[in-house]
Write a protein that holds these residues in place. Structure first.
Motif, PDB file in Angstrom:
ATOM      1  N   HIS A 142       0.837  -1.207   0.000  1.00  0.00           N
ATOM      2  CA  HIS A 142       0.000   0.000   0.000  1.00  0.00           C
ATOM      3  C   HIS A 142       0.866   1.249   0.000  1.00  0.00           C
ATOM      4  O   HIS A 142       0.600   2.213  -0.733  1.00  0.00           O
ATOM      5  N   ARG A 143       1.917   1.227   0.803  1.00  0.00           N
ATOM      6  CA  ARG A 143       2.834   2.379   0.861  1.00  0.00           C
ATOM      7  C   ARG A 143       3.535   2.587  -0.480  1.00  0.00           C
ATOM      8  O   ARG A 143       3.690   3.723  -0.945  1.00  0.00           O
ATOM      9  N   ARG A 176       1.000   4.039  -3.029  1.00  0.00           N
ATOM     10  CA  ARG A 176       0.738   5.460  -2.751  1.00  0.00           C
ATOM     11  C   ARG A 176       1.914   6.329  -3.178  1.00  0.00           C
ATOM     12  O   ARG A 176       1.733   7.415  -3.744  1.00  0.00           O
ATOM     13  N   ARG A 203       1.805   9.223  -6.067  1.00  0.00           N
ATOM     14  CA  ARG A 203       2.260  10.601  -5.848  1.00  0.00           C
ATOM     15  C   ARG A 203       3.306  11.008  -6.880  1.00  0.00           C
ATOM     16  O   ARG A 203       3.295  12.138  -7.376  1.00  0.00           O
TER      17      ARG A 203
END
Length: 88
Positions: A26-27, A30, A34
Motif C-alpha cells: 500500500h505504501r 501510494r 504521488r
C-alpha cells in the motif's frame, strides 16, 4: 493439543507476514501514485512510451529466442551433423 497450538502459531505468523506485506505494498502504491501525479505531461508521455516498449519488446525477444533454439534443436535432430568448415 500441541499440534493445534503449533498450527495456530504458524497461521498467526503467516497472517502477520501478510499484513506486513499489505502495508508495504500500500505504501509503495501510494508513493508511485504521488510520483505519477507530480510528473509533467511530456514526462508522463515519455514514461508511458518507454513502458510500452519494454512490455512489448521483452516478450517478443524471449519468444524469438526460444523459437530459434527449438528450430536449431529440430535442425540438429533432422540433419544430425554440423555444416562443414570452409577451408581457405
Amino acid at each position: 493439543m500441541k499440534t493445534s497450538t503449533i498450527h495456530q502459531s504458524r497461521f498467526q505468523s503467516f497472517v502477520a507476514d501478510m499484513e506486513h506485506l499489505g502495508r508495504k505494498s500500500h505504501r509503495a502504491v501510494r508513493s508511485g501514485a504521488r510520483t505519477l501525479a507530480a510528473l509533467s505531461w511530456p514526462a508522463l508521455l515519455a514514461v508511458a512510451i518507454l513502458l510500452a516498449i519494454l512490455l512489448s519488446l521483452i516478450p517478443l525477444v524471449l519468444t524469438l529466442f526460444v523459437g530459434l533454439l527449438l528450430l536449431k534443436l529440430v535442425a540438429t535432430a533432422l540433419f544430425g551433423r554440423r555444416p562443414a568448415q570452409i577451408v581457405e
